[in-house]
Design an enzyme around this catalytic site. Structure first.
Site, PDB file in Angstrom:
ATOM      1  CE1 TYR A 133      -3.962   2.050   0.717  1.00 21.49           C
ATOM      2  CE2 TYR A 133      -2.861   2.797   2.703  1.00 21.49           C
ATOM      3  CZ  TYR A 133      -3.890   2.916   1.805  1.00 21.49           C
ATOM      4  OH  TYR A 133      -4.848   3.892   1.971  1.00 21.49           O
ATOM      5  NE  ARG A 186      -5.671  12.797  -5.935  1.00 16.97           N
ATOM      6  CZ  ARG A 186      -5.723  11.818  -5.024  1.00 16.97           C
ATOM      7  NH1 ARG A 186      -4.855  10.822  -5.015  1.00 16.97           N
ATOM      8  NH2 ARG A 186      -6.672  11.801  -4.129  1.00 16.97           N
ATOM      9  CE  LYS A 204      -6.589   3.825  -1.335  1.00 15.90           C
ATOM     10  NZ  LYS A 204      -6.677   4.697  -0.170  1.00 15.90           N
ATOM     11  CD  GLU A 275      -8.801   5.409  -3.244  1.00 17.68           C
ATOM     12  OE1 GLU A 275      -9.679   4.843  -2.576  1.00 17.68           O
ATOM     13  OE2 GLU A 275      -8.159   6.385  -2.826  1.00 17.68           O
ATOM     14  CG  ASP A 276      -5.893   7.802  -5.861  1.00 21.30           C
ATOM     15  OD1 ASP A 276      -6.500   8.252  -4.866  1.00 21.30           O
ATOM     16  OD2 ASP A 276      -4.761   7.314  -5.781  1.00 21.30           O
ATOM     17  CG  ASN A 449      -0.421   9.558   1.083  1.00 20.70           C
ATOM     18  OD1 ASN A 449       0.284   9.636   2.069  1.00 20.70           O
ATOM     19  ND2 ASN A 449      -1.728   9.337   1.143  1.00 20.70           N
TER      20      ASN A 449
END
Ligand SMILES: NC(=O)c1ccc[n+]([C@@H]2O[C@H](COP(=O)([O-])OP(=O)(O)OC[C@H]3O[C@@H](n4cnc5c(N)ncnc54)[C@H](O)[C@@H]3O)[C@@H](O)[C@H]2O)c1
Ligand SMILES: O=C(O)C[C@H](O)C(=O)O
Ligand SMILES: [Mg+2]
Length: 607
Positions: A133, A186, A204, A275-276, A449
């Site tokens: 992760y 992203r 994830k 996600e992202d 991050n």
């Protein structure tokens, strides 16, 4: 609100993962439709040298393996030994080289024997989470073309338009409970990585298995490849995604729509975690789907809950009642999906908890983006950021577009929270300015991050802002030695503390949508998890070693919120009435019982 915490603190929290599961029931048989070498090549069924002799006979494996049977424990120890010797042999080498070598050895195990992989992951989560992760997963995404060996998950591309309804049936698993979906636009703070972003859903979902005990046969990582605007990738001959610019507007949405419909038609109750996604699509898709499908956006909603728990912990750490929240000046640097998600949820929740109106809380929140302090003077302000724009007359001494340093020096905030993706933006001067904070225990959250993108390091924060701060970061840092036996505690303010419980609680509730109430329950559960003693030491979140336990509590809180809102339809043979009659503690126990745990099951062949 604090009741869950008391249960948490007094019961299972301190027991180790191993003890927690030592009472696991004898595994039931597992039906397998293949025989012989096909089983050895299927990581889900493969036990390597662990197949008992009788099973080798029954499954046509006799002669395909060396004769000695090795126990699961021996296999486990052998893997850990090779992992530790890899660690020894790579000592002193650059971080990237070491962590990618570790990722490779874990990934190879995953591709060979999933049961053993998830067992070592669960038992060693503190060591392995930074590999599978954040932060290593970022490096894996950046190097995806070179690291690619076997596909994991599914890939839907712009070329598959009109085909997705049938493609979804190519997935071999009968049932899928949890999907993590990205379009790669992203990836962490690394920008547009196109198809290479698939590493994020994979990482994830590994956390879903490790933390929430979601059965790995029922997870599905998905990449929606609608092109990339990353010129370097477009020019890379080894790039594995579509070599075209990203689709925009209706063309883009029609692809996501088709995917969501396809998933829903095959698995109506599967939960989809977005996600992202870049900000515009993160907000747009959340609004578009949240009332129609069982979905949430982790970067907006999961992050907000973790940050809220951090903010509440900060007030407790100052020894103040939560009603004091209205007096905290909070500066958020980064007005993207994460920063705005945090402000929206924090203002709602804090006004409710502290008994002040939303305006009073909002007045103390300040937002900065790449152009500095966001004020009403801003031209072309993003509509999502507009509600947080300050009137210049309310920020004496500051100007439109003021820098982080100017804002910190002038306002002396209690909390400085970074979600900008810009590494080192909380530089020495900014951190030193935090020494003048109006708070006796100022909080600094460098939540971006991966590690290189963190707004500051833990060591710099304690060095420059002083030993009294409370510190949180999205990527892991070591605790800081402050001398004289004192420790500067590092909190990993990462949405991993919430998304697994949000998914598991929703799944077990059988709810068809995920409401604000369910998300708030998750955040409040995390906020109340720590004891006052821990909070006083600056420890705001539990150790990642306890991730299954905190996830069980978060899951139970989400499930109970769904029951209260009359959304819980039940799961498998536990119906809504039974869920309704469960006490808080019974709900936690129920959630725990439903966590999958890796052990070898006897395999039974069926044609
Ligand atoms: N810790 C966590 O759990 C967690 C969760 C979600 C996101 N994140 C991290 O947060 C970061 C941002 O994510 P996002 O989804 O909001 O991204 P985003 O692209 O939507 O937003 C980034 C924001 O930062 C602003 N920004 C850029 N440069 C800046 C500068 N020099 N000064 C001030 N602001 C600046 C941009 O204007 C934009 O508003 C990423 O690094 C991501 O990894 C962490
Ligand atoms: O992936 C993470 O570690 C947290 C978060 O979802 C992020 O995008 O940075
Ligand atoms: Mg994310």
């Amino acid at each position: 609100m604090w009741r869950v915490a008391r249960f948490a603190a007094s019961n299972l929290r301190r027991s180790s993962q191993r003890r927690l599961f030592s009472t696991a029931a004898i595994p039931g048989p597992c039906i397998v439709h293949k025989r012989g070498a096909d089983i050895l090549h299927d990581p889900w069924f493969n036990k390597d040298t662990g197949f008992p002799l009788t099973e080798r006979d029954r499954l046509g494996l006799r002669g395909l393996l060396p004769p000695r049977v090795i126990s699961f424990e021996q296999q486990y120890d052998r893997f850990m030994e090779s992992y530790r010797s890899l660690e020894k042999n790579t000592k002193g080498q650059p971080y990237g080289v070491v962590s990618l070598a570790k990722w490779r050895i874990l990934n190879r195990l995953h591709d060979r024997n999933e049961t053993l992989y998830y067992r070592v992951l669960i038992d060693n989560i503190k060591d392995f989470a930074p590999i599978i992760y954040t932060p290593t997963v970022g490096l894996v995404c950046q190097n995806y073309s070179g690291l690619f060996r076997r596909p994991r998950g599914m890939y839907f591309s712009a070329r598959d338009k009109g085909e997705m309804m049938s493609m979804i049936y190519n997935w071999p698993g009968q049932q899928v409970d949890m999907i993590v979906l990205t379009d790669g636009s992203r990836i962490l703070g690394l920008g547009d990585l196109g198809v290479q972003g698939i590493g994020i859903p994979i990482g994830k979902l590994d956390m879903y298995v490790a933390a929430a005990g979601i059965n790995p046969q029922r997870i599905l990582p998905v990449m929606l490849d609608i092109g990339t605007n990353n010129q370097k990738l477009l020019e890379d001959p080894l790039y594995l995604g579509l070599r075209q610019p990203r689709l925009e507007g209706e063309e883009y949405l029609s692809i996501v729509d088709e995917f969501m419909e396809a998933v829903h038609s095959r698995w109506p109750k599967a939960i989809v975690q977005f996600e992202d996604f870049q900000m515009k699509w993160a907000f747009e898709t959340l609004q578009r789907y949240r009332k129609r499908f069982c979905m949430f956006n982790d970067d907006i909603q999961g992050t907000a809950g973790v940050a809220l728990a951090g903010l509440l912990g900060t007030v407790r750490a100052q020894g103040q009642p939560l009603s004091d929240f209205v007096n905290q000046k909070i500066v958020v640097v980064g007005a993207g999906s994460a920063g705005l998600g945090v402000l929206n949820m924090a203002i709602q929740a804090l006004s409710r908890i502290s008994g002040n109106n939303e305006m009073a809380v909002k007045n103390h929140c300040y937002l900065l983006d790449k152009d500095g302090l966001v004020t009403k003077e801003r031209k072309n302000i993003d509509p999502a950021a507009a509600p947080f724009a300050k009137d210049l007359k309310d920020v004496e001494g500051l100007r439109e577009g003021a820098s982080v340093l100017e804002v910190v020096k002038t306002l002396k905030p209690h909390v400085l929270l970074g979600l900008s993706g810009v590494g080192g933006i909380f530089n020495e001067e900014v951190l030193k300015a935090m020494r003048e904070s109006d708070s006796p225990k100022p909080a600094i959250f460098a939540m971006s991050n991966p590690t290189m993108n963190a707004e500051c390091t833990a060591a710099d924060a304690f060095k420059h802002a002083g030993p009294n701060i409370v510190f949180g970061s999205g990527s892991p840092f070591e605790n800081v030695d402050l001398g004289n036996g004192k420790v500067g505690h590092v909190n990993q303010a990462n949405n991993m503390y919430l998304f697994p419980g949000i998914g598991l609680g929703t799944l077990l509730s059988g709810a068809r949508i995920i409401t604000d109430g369910m998300l708030q329950a998750a955040a409040e559960c995390l906020a109340s998890y720590m004891t006052d003693e821990e909070i006083q030491k600056g420890i705001l979140y539990p150790s990642i070693d306890c991730i299954r336990h905190i996830t069980a509590n978060v899951g139970a809180a989400v499930l109970r919120a769904a029951v209260v809102e009359d959304l819980a339809e039940g799961h498998c043979d536990v119906g809504p009435r039974e869920l309704k009659h469960m006490s808080e503690e019974e709900t936690v126990a129920y959630v725990m019982q439903n966590m999958w745990f890796p052990i070898y099951s006897p395999l039974v062949h069926e044609k």
